[in-house]
Design a protein around this motif. Sequence first.
Motif, PDB file in Angstrom:
ATOM      1  N   MET A   1       0.846  -1.181   0.000  1.00 14.09           N
ATOM      2  CA  MET A   1       0.000   0.000   0.000  1.00 14.09           C
ATOM      3  C   MET A   1       0.889   1.242   0.000  1.00 14.09           C
ATOM      4  O   MET A   1       1.840   1.324   0.756  1.00 14.09           O
ATOM      5  N   LYS A   2       0.552   2.179  -0.845  1.00 18.90           N
ATOM      6  CA  LYS A   2       1.350   3.387  -0.991  1.00 18.90           C
ATOM      7  C   LYS A   2       1.118   4.329   0.198  1.00 18.90           C
ATOM      8  O   LYS A   2       0.000   4.511   0.639  1.00 18.90           O
ATOM      9  N   LEU A   3       2.215   4.906   0.670  1.00 18.23           N
ATOM     10  CA  LEU A   3       2.147   5.808   1.813  1.00 18.23           C
ATOM     11  C   LEU A   3       1.926   7.233   1.322  1.00 18.23           C
ATOM     12  O   LEU A   3       2.686   7.742   0.504  1.00 18.23           O
ATOM     13  N   ASP A   4       0.842   7.844   1.814  1.00 20.28           N
ATOM     14  CA  ASP A   4       0.579   9.247   1.514  1.00 20.28           C
ATOM     15  C   ASP A   4       0.178   9.942   2.807  1.00 20.28           C
ATOM     16  O   ASP A   4       0.229   9.351   3.886  1.00 20.28           O
ATOM     17  N   SER A   5      -0.196  11.191   2.713  1.00 18.29           N
ATOM     18  CA  SER A   5      -0.510  11.992   3.897  1.00 18.29           C
ATOM     19  C   SER A   5      -1.655  11.387   4.705  1.00 18.29           C
ATOM     20  O   SER A   5      -1.575  11.301   5.939  1.00 18.29           O
ATOM     21  N   ALA A   6      -2.717  10.976   4.044  1.00 14.82           N
ATOM     22  CA  ALA A   6      -3.872  10.399   4.744  1.00 14.82           C
ATOM     23  C   ALA A   6      -3.497   9.082   5.413  1.00 14.82           C
ATOM     24  O   ALA A   6      -3.912   8.800   6.546  1.00 14.82           O
ATOM     25  N   ARG A   7      -2.699   8.272   4.739  1.00 14.81           N
ATOM     26  CA  ARG A   7      -2.274   6.987   5.298  1.00 14.81           C
ATOM     27  C   ARG A   7      -1.359   7.204   6.512  1.00 14.81           C
ATOM     28  O   ARG A   7      -1.461   6.492   7.510  1.00 14.81           O
ATOM     29  N   LEU A   8      -0.467   8.199   6.442  1.00 15.39           N
ATOM     30  CA  LEU A   8       0.411   8.508   7.566  1.00 15.39           C
ATOM     31  C   LEU A   8      -0.411   8.960   8.775  1.00 15.39           C
ATOM     32  O   LEU A   8      -0.155   8.536   9.905  1.00 15.39           O
ATOM     33  N   ASP A   9      -1.429   9.769   8.528  1.00 19.87           N
ATOM     34  CA  ASP A   9      -2.319  10.215   9.596  1.00 19.87           C
ATOM     35  C   ASP A   9      -3.045   9.013  10.209  1.00 19.87           C
ATOM     36  O   ASP A   9      -3.187   8.910  11.429  1.00 19.87           O
ATOM     37  N   ARG A  10      -3.491   8.103   9.364  1.00 20.82           N
ATOM     38  CA  ARG A  10      -4.197   6.900   9.824  1.00 20.82           C
ATOM     39  C   ARG A  10      -3.268   6.012  10.661  1.00 20.82           C
ATOM     40  O   ARG A  10      -3.676   5.446  11.678  1.00 20.82           O
ATOM     41  N   LEU A  11      -2.009   5.888  10.215  1.00 19.14           N
ATOM     42  CA  LEU A  11      -1.031   5.108  10.975  1.00 19.14           C
ATOM     43  C   LEU A  11      -0.838   5.696  12.378  1.00 19.14           C
ATOM     44  O   LEU A  11      -0.759   4.968  13.360  1.00 19.14           O
ATOM     45  N   ALA A  12      -0.751   7.024  12.451  1.00 17.32           N
ATOM     46  CA  ALA A  12      -0.579   7.689  13.742  1.00 17.32           C
ATOM     47  C   ALA A  12      -1.782   7.433  14.648  1.00 17.32           C
ATOM     48  O   ALA A  12      -1.619   7.109  15.832  1.00 17.32           O
ATOM     49  N   LEU A  13      -2.985   7.572  14.112  1.00 18.13           N
ATOM     50  CA  LEU A  13      -4.185   7.354  14.919  1.00 18.13           C
ATOM     51  C   LEU A  13      -4.304   5.908  15.373  1.00 18.13           C
ATOM     52  O   LEU A  13      -4.689   5.636  16.518  1.00 18.13           O
ATOM     53  N   ASP A  14      -3.967   4.970  14.492  1.00 23.28           N
ATOM     54  CA  ASP A  14      -4.000   3.557  14.875  1.00 23.28           C
ATOM     55  C   ASP A  14      -2.989   3.273  15.984  1.00 23.28           C
ATOM     56  O   ASP A  14      -3.265   2.514  16.914  1.00 23.28           O
ATOM     57  N   TYR A  15      -1.815   3.886  15.885  1.00 28.44           N
ATOM     58  CA  TYR A  15      -0.764   3.673  16.877  1.00 28.44           C
ATOM     59  C   TYR A  15      -1.183   4.205  18.246  1.00 28.44           C
ATOM     60  O   TYR A  15      -1.041   3.505  19.252  1.00 28.44           O
ATOM     61  N   VAL A  16      -1.702   5.436  18.298  1.00 24.63           N
ATOM     62  CA  VAL A  16      -2.096   5.994  19.601  1.00 24.63           C
ATOM     63  C   VAL A  16      -3.346   5.312  20.156  1.00 24.63           C
ATOM     64  O   VAL A  16      -3.557   5.311  21.371  1.00 24.63           O
ATOM     65  N   ALA A  17      -4.160   4.729  19.284  1.00 18.61           N
ATOM     66  CA  ALA A  17      -5.326   3.987  19.764  1.00 18.61           C
ATOM     67  C   ALA A  17      -4.893   2.668  20.404  1.00 18.61           C
ATOM     68  O   ALA A  17      -5.523   2.194  21.345  1.00 18.61           O
ATOM     69  N   ARG A  18      -3.819   2.104  19.910  1.00 16.86           N
ATOM     70  CA  ARG A  18      -3.370   0.811  20.401  1.00 16.86           C
ATOM     71  C   ARG A  18      -2.418   0.905  21.589  1.00 16.86           C
ATOM     72  O   ARG A  18      -2.423   0.047  22.465  1.00 16.86           O
ATOM     73  N   TYR A  19      -1.561   1.927  21.597  1.00 18.51           N
ATOM     74  CA  TYR A  19      -0.519   2.034  22.614  1.00 18.51           C
ATOM     75  C   TYR A  19      -0.581   3.363  23.357  1.00 18.51           C
ATOM     76  O   TYR A  19      -0.805   4.400  22.750  1.00 18.51           O
ATOM     77  N   ALA A  20      -0.309   3.312  24.655  1.00 15.33           N
ATOM     78  CA  ALA A  20      -0.029   4.542  25.396  1.00 15.33           C
ATOM     79  C   ALA A  20       1.382   4.913  24.961  1.00 15.33           C
ATOM     80  O   ALA A  20       2.278   4.073  24.968  1.00 15.33           O
TER      81      ALA A  20
END
Length: 183
Positions: A1-20
Amino acid sequence: MKLDSARLDRLALDYVARYATTSVKLQRYLSRKIMEARHADSIDEAVASTLNAQIADILARCVTLGYVNDRAWAEMKASSLRASGYGDRRVRDNLRSNGIARDVVEDISLTPHEGTGEDEREAESPMDIALRFARRHRIGPFRPVKENEHQIHQTIGKLVRAGHPYDIAHKISQMSATDIDEN
């Protein structure tokens, strides 16, 4: 999957949702994802530069929304490490290595440690915390058999590496099982 601005934002949100997490840990994660995409040739250098510039905005938004709180994370981590029997030096080193600012580390009350919530504990001394570590690792007075000279040195080394002062480590290495009740 190609990394773009929206995908990077999604990665950040997924990360903070999963980990403190801390802002530095989130920044490292996002930078690593950009670097991985760059090495996989799914993005070019110009896109990678643009995405790297957007990391600061993503971090600021996560902090503003309360998804990332360095102070709360540091207090939780310090409490967890203290409950495991680690000393002040080890706690401070761990917090700094996880990107917590020096002033936040110094603001957090490390000694004496007090419990919170329903499990309210009296203030614990550094000796109590070191004894908890010794008990968990079955060293010093908690070793099933009497320690020989080599094991005494190992006990001292283990306690010092866990962040406890040398004088406390030495006292624990000289204790017997009967001395524990007196402390």
